[in-house]
Design a protein around this motif. Structure first.
Motif, PDB file in Angstrom:
ATOM      1  N   TYR A 257      87.919 -13.795  45.847  1.00  0.00           N
ATOM      2  CA  TYR A 257      88.297 -14.340  44.550  1.00  0.00           C
ATOM      3  C   TYR A 257      87.180 -15.288  44.078  1.00  0.00           C
ATOM      4  O   TYR A 257      86.956 -16.344  44.673  1.00  0.00           O
ATOM      5  N   TYR A 258      86.485 -14.876  43.023  1.00  0.00           N
ATOM      6  CA  TYR A 258      85.366 -15.661  42.488  1.00  0.00           C
ATOM      7  C   TYR A 258      85.913 -16.708  41.518  1.00  0.00           C
ATOM      8  O   TYR A 258      86.636 -16.380  40.572  1.00  0.00           O
ATOM      9  N   ASP A 259      85.546 -17.956  41.767  1.00  0.00           N
ATOM     10  CA  ASP A 259      86.078 -19.076  40.985  1.00  0.00           C
ATOM     11  C   ASP A 259      85.342 -19.181  39.650  1.00  0.00           C
ATOM     12  O   ASP A 259      84.150 -19.496  39.603  1.00  0.00           O
ATOM     13  N   LEU A 260      86.060 -18.930  38.552  1.00  0.00           N
ATOM     14  CA  LEU A 260      85.480 -19.009  37.210  1.00  0.00           C
ATOM     15  C   LEU A 260      85.767 -20.345  36.538  1.00  0.00           C
ATOM     16  O   LEU A 260      85.385 -20.554  35.393  1.00  0.00           O
ATOM     17  N   GLY A 261      86.442 -21.225  37.231  1.00  0.00           N
ATOM     18  CA  GLY A 261      86.809 -22.509  36.639  1.00  0.00           C
ATOM     19  C   GLY A 261      88.211 -22.470  36.079  1.00  0.00           C
ATOM     20  O   GLY A 261      89.089 -23.223  36.490  1.00  0.00           O
ATOM     21  N   HIS A 262      88.453 -21.550  35.145  1.00  0.00           N
ATOM     22  CA  HIS A 262      89.774 -21.414  34.523  1.00  0.00           C
ATOM     23  C   HIS A 262      90.634 -20.383  35.242  1.00  0.00           C
ATOM     24  O   HIS A 262      91.818 -20.239  34.956  1.00  0.00           O
ATOM     25  N   GLY A 263      90.032 -19.645  36.148  1.00  0.00           N
ATOM     26  CA  GLY A 263      90.754 -18.610  36.877  1.00  0.00           C
ATOM     27  C   GLY A 263      89.875 -18.008  37.951  1.00  0.00           C
ATOM     28  O   GLY A 263      88.768 -18.492  38.215  1.00  0.00           O
ATOM     29  N   HIS A 264      90.382 -16.943  38.581  1.00  0.00           N
ATOM     30  CA  HIS A 264      89.622 -16.257  39.618  1.00  0.00           C
ATOM     31  C   HIS A 264      89.447 -14.791  39.242  1.00  0.00           C
ATOM     32  O   HIS A 264      90.322 -14.194  38.606  1.00  0.00           O
ATOM     33  N   CYS A 265      88.305 -14.231  39.643  1.00  0.00           N
ATOM     34  CA  CYS A 265      88.078 -12.802  39.468  1.00  0.00           C
ATOM     35  C   CYS A 265      88.175 -12.148  40.842  1.00  0.00           C
ATOM     36  O   CYS A 265      87.477 -12.541  41.780  1.00  0.00           O
ATOM     37  N   SER A 266      89.036 -11.140  40.953  1.00  0.00           N
ATOM     38  CA  SER A 266      89.242 -10.486  42.245  1.00  0.00           C
ATOM     39  C   SER A 266      88.418  -9.205  42.385  1.00  0.00           C
ATOM     40  O   SER A 266      88.601  -8.457  43.350  1.00  0.00           O
ATOM     41  N   TYR A 267      87.523  -8.968  41.429  1.00  0.00           N
ATOM     42  CA  TYR A 267      86.684  -7.770  41.500  1.00  0.00           C
ATOM     43  C   TYR A 267      85.655  -7.942  42.615  1.00  0.00           C
ATOM     44  O   TYR A 267      84.854  -8.882  42.607  1.00  0.00           O
ATOM     45  N   THR A 268      85.656  -7.034  43.576  1.00  0.00           N
ATOM     46  CA  THR A 268      84.791  -7.168  44.753  1.00  0.00           C
ATOM     47  C   THR A 268      83.314  -7.206  44.381  1.00  0.00           C
ATOM     48  O   THR A 268      82.528  -7.936  44.977  1.00  0.00           O
ATOM     49  N   PHE A 269      82.934  -6.431  43.376  1.00  0.00           N
ATOM     50  CA  PHE A 269      81.524  -6.358  42.976  1.00  0.00           C
ATOM     51  C   PHE A 269      81.284  -7.222  41.732  1.00  0.00           C
ATOM     52  O   PHE A 269      80.712  -6.777  40.740  1.00  0.00           O
ATOM     53  N   PHE A 270      81.757  -8.459  41.825  1.00  0.00           N
ATOM     54  CA  PHE A 270      81.680  -9.384  40.694  1.00  0.00           C
ATOM     55  C   PHE A 270      80.260  -9.523  40.159  1.00  0.00           C
ATOM     56  O   PHE A 270      80.042  -9.605  38.945  1.00  0.00           O
ATOM     57  N   GLU A 271      79.254  -9.565  41.063  1.00  0.00           N
ATOM     58  CA  GLU A 271      77.876  -9.783  40.612  1.00  0.00           C
ATOM     59  C   GLU A 271      77.367  -8.646  39.730  1.00  0.00           C
ATOM     60  O   GLU A 271      76.387  -8.797  39.011  1.00  0.00           O
ATOM     61  N   GLN A 272      78.073  -7.485  39.745  1.00  0.00           N
ATOM     62  CA  GLN A 272      77.668  -6.356  38.915  1.00  0.00           C
ATOM     63  C   GLN A 272      78.446  -6.284  37.602  1.00  0.00           C
ATOM     64  O   GLN A 272      78.153  -5.445  36.752  1.00  0.00           O
ATOM     65  N   CYS A 273      79.416  -7.164  37.430  1.00  0.00           N
ATOM     66  CA  CYS A 273      80.247  -7.118  36.229  1.00  0.00           C
ATOM     67  C   CYS A 273      79.480  -7.679  35.035  1.00  0.00           C
ATOM     68  O   CYS A 273      78.997  -8.815  35.086  1.00  0.00           O
ATOM     69  N   PRO A 274      79.368  -6.931  33.939  1.00  0.00           N
ATOM     70  CA  PRO A 274      78.637  -7.436  32.769  1.00  0.00           C
ATOM     71  C   PRO A 274      79.353  -8.590  32.076  1.00  0.00           C
ATOM     72  O   PRO A 274      78.755  -9.303  31.272  1.00  0.00           O
ATOM     73  N   HIS A 275      80.637  -8.791  32.389  1.00  0.00           N
ATOM     74  CA  HIS A 275      81.427  -9.834  31.726  1.00  0.00           C
ATOM     75  C   HIS A 275      81.581 -11.088  32.590  1.00  0.00           C
ATOM     76  O   HIS A 275      82.435 -11.925  32.302  1.00  0.00           O
ATOM     77  N   ARG A 276      80.762 -11.234  33.609  1.00  0.00           N
ATOM     78  CA  ARG A 276      80.976 -12.326  34.563  1.00  0.00           C
ATOM     79  C   ARG A 276      80.819 -13.709  33.923  1.00  0.00           C
ATOM     80  O   ARG A 276      81.445 -14.669  34.346  1.00  0.00           O
ATOM     81  N   MET A 277      79.958 -13.824  32.897  1.00  0.00           N
ATOM     82  CA  MET A 277      79.815 -15.116  32.230  1.00  0.00           C
ATOM     83  C   MET A 277      80.670 -15.216  30.977  1.00  0.00           C
ATOM     84  O   MET A 277      80.701 -16.253  30.321  1.00  0.00           O
ATOM     85  N   ALA A 278      81.332 -14.139  30.627  1.00  0.00           N
ATOM     86  CA  ALA A 278      82.215 -14.128  29.457  1.00  0.00           C
ATOM     87  C   ALA A 278      83.430 -13.286  29.815  1.00  0.00           C
ATOM     88  O   ALA A 278      83.613 -12.171  29.326  1.00  0.00           O
TER      89      ALA A 278
END
Length: 367
Positions: A257-278
Motif C-alpha cells: 500500500y503506497y502512501d499518497l497522503g490522503h489515501g493508499h494505492c494498492s496497485y503492486t506496480f505503482f511506479e508504472q502508474c501514469p496517475h501516481r502524482m495525480a
C-alpha cells in the motif's frame, strides 16, 4: 594550476623571506631584500604576468578608504579598512587598468619605493614610453625571466618543495592560473566577469582557461543541485506481512500500500502508474478515512518501507513549476486509463495531485 598544498607553502616562503634566503653572487646580493620581497609578493598576490610585473611603474600602488585617496602609512584608518589598488600597465590583452590587491603586496611595494635609489628612466618595451620602472636597481631593470630563474627556485628551496610537479615546472604564469582558480572557488567566489576584469582579459573566454573549478567546489555544486532529489521521489510503502505469510499475496490479493497522503494505492506496480502524482481514485485506491483504510493502518504486522520513484519529465516539471504545471499534467491524463482500466473522465472524481515526498537518504557507509 599549482596544487593548493604546494601553493600554500610557497606563500609561506614568500611572506617569510629574509636576507639569508637571497641568492648570493661573488659580489654578494645583487638586489636588496626590499626589491626581492616586493617582486616575490607581486608574483604571489597580483595574478599578473611576469612581463607586467617587471614593467610596473613607480607609484603603481594607491590606497583608498570609502573612495577617498589616502597614503599607505596613514593612521587615520585601520589597515584592514583601506583598499589597496594596483595600476597595471598596458599588456598583451588590453590597455592599462587598475585592480584591487591584498594590502600585503601594497605594503611591500611601498617599502621598496621608500628605499629605492634614484634610477634613470627606461623605455617601456610594449608602449615605447620613457617611464620610471618600479623594479630597477643600479641603472638596470629586472629581467622578465627573473621570477622564473631566481624567485621561484628561491621560494622552492625555502619551502622545501620541488621546482616541478606532475604538470611540469612551476613557472611564473602558473601562479596566475592558481590565483584565478582560488578566487573562482572561494567561499564567496568572484563571478566569471569579475574575474575577467581582475585579470585584465578582453573576453570571458580567456578567463575560462584560467579559472578551473576545484573538485571540492564541483562536488558541493553537484550536491546542492539536488540531482537525486530532483529526479527521484521516495514514497512510504506499507507491506502487509500477514497477506504475504498467509499466501493471499500470491493469490493476487493486495499486500503493498503506497502512501499518497490522503489515501493508499494498492496497485503492486505503482511506479508504472501514469496517475501516481495525480491519483484518479480508481479501484486500487483506498481512502485513509474509509473503514478499509483505518483497518489497514490498525494492523499489527505492517512493515513500513521506502520505495524510490523515478520522475518523468512532466512530473519533474510539475514539481519544479508548481500548481500551473500540475494542472497541465492533470489535463493530459484525463483520458489515460488507470490500472483498473477506466479513465479519470469516466470515473468522474476530480484527481488529487500528490507531490511524492522527498525522504532523506544517507549514502554514507553504515557503521
Amino acid at each position: 594550476m599549482i596544487a593548493d598544498d604546494i601553493w600554500a607553502k610557497l606563500l609561506w616562503a614568500g611572506l617569510n623571506l629574509g636576507e639569508d634566503d637571497l641568492p648570493v653572487t661573488n659580489a654578494g646580493n645583487f638586489y636588496p631584500i626590499d626589491l626581492v620581497r616586493a617582486v616575490t609578493l607581486a608574483w604571489l598576490f597580483s595574478g599578473q604576468r611576469s612581463d607586467e610585473i617587471a614593467r610596473l611603474r613607480v607609484g603603481c600602488i594607491r590606497w583608498q578608504h570609502d573612495g577617498a585617496a589616502i597614503t599607505g602609512d596613514s593612521d587615520q584608518v585601520l589597515a584592514r579598512d583601506a583598499v589597496c589598488l594596483l595600476d597595471v600597465p598596458t599588456h598583451k590583452t588590453g590597455t592599462a587598468f587598475t585592480k584591487p590587491v591584498d594590502p600585503i603586496l601594497g605594503q611591500a611595494i611601498d617599502a621598496w619605493q621608500a628605499t629605492r635609489p634614484p634610477q634613470p628612466q627606461f623605455t617601456d618595451r610594449r608602449t615605447g614610453e620613457r617611464v620610471d620602472l618600479l623594479f630597477a636597481f643600479r641603472a638596470r631593470r629586472i629581467s622578465t625571466a627573473y621570477i622564473n630563474n631566481t624567485v621561484i627556485p628561491m621560494l622552492c628551496r625555502k619551502a622545501s618543495v620541488p621546482a616541478a610537479d606532475v604538470r611540469g615546472n612551476i613557472t611564473s604564469h602558473r601562479a596566475r592560473s592558481t590565483i584565478a582558480s582560488q578566487l573562482y572557488n572561494a567561499k564567496e567566489p568572484m563571478t566569471l566577469f569579475e574575474l575577467q576584469a581582475w585579470l585584465g582579459h578582453r573576453s570571458p573566454q580567456s578567463t575560462q582557461f584560467y579559472a578551473k573549478i576545484s573538485p571540492n567546489t564541483l562536488a558541493k555544486a553537484y550536491s546542492d543541485a539536488g540531482y537525486f532529489s530532483r529526479n527521484v521521489r521516495t514514497i512510504e510503502v506499507l507491506v502487509d506481512r500477514d497477506a504475504v505469510v498467509s499466501g493471499q499475496a500470491a493469490a493476487g490479493e493486495p499486500w503493498q500500500y503506497y502512501d499518497l497522503g490522503h489515501g493508499h494505492c494498492s496497485y503492486t506496480f505503482f511506479e508504472q502508474c501514469p496517475h501516481r502524482m495525480a491519483c484518479a481514485r480508481c479501484d486500487f485506491y483506498v481512502p485513509k478515512a474509509s473503514s478499509k483504510g483505518q483497518l489497514l493502518e490498525a494492523k499489527d504486522n505492517l512493515q513500513r518501507m521506502l520505495a524510490e520513484i523515478p520522475l518523468t519529465d512532466d512530473e519533474r516539471t510539475a514539481v519544479d513549476e508548481g500548481q500551473t504545471a500540475l494542472d497541465s499534467l492533470l489535463g493530459r491524463l484525463i483520458d489515460v486509463p488507470t490500472p483498473a482500466g477506466s479513465t479519470p473522465r469516466e470515473i468522474g472524481i476530480p484527481a488529487t495531485a500528490t507531490l511524492l515526498p522527498i525522504v532523506g537518504v544517507n549514502q554514507g557507509k553504515q557503521e
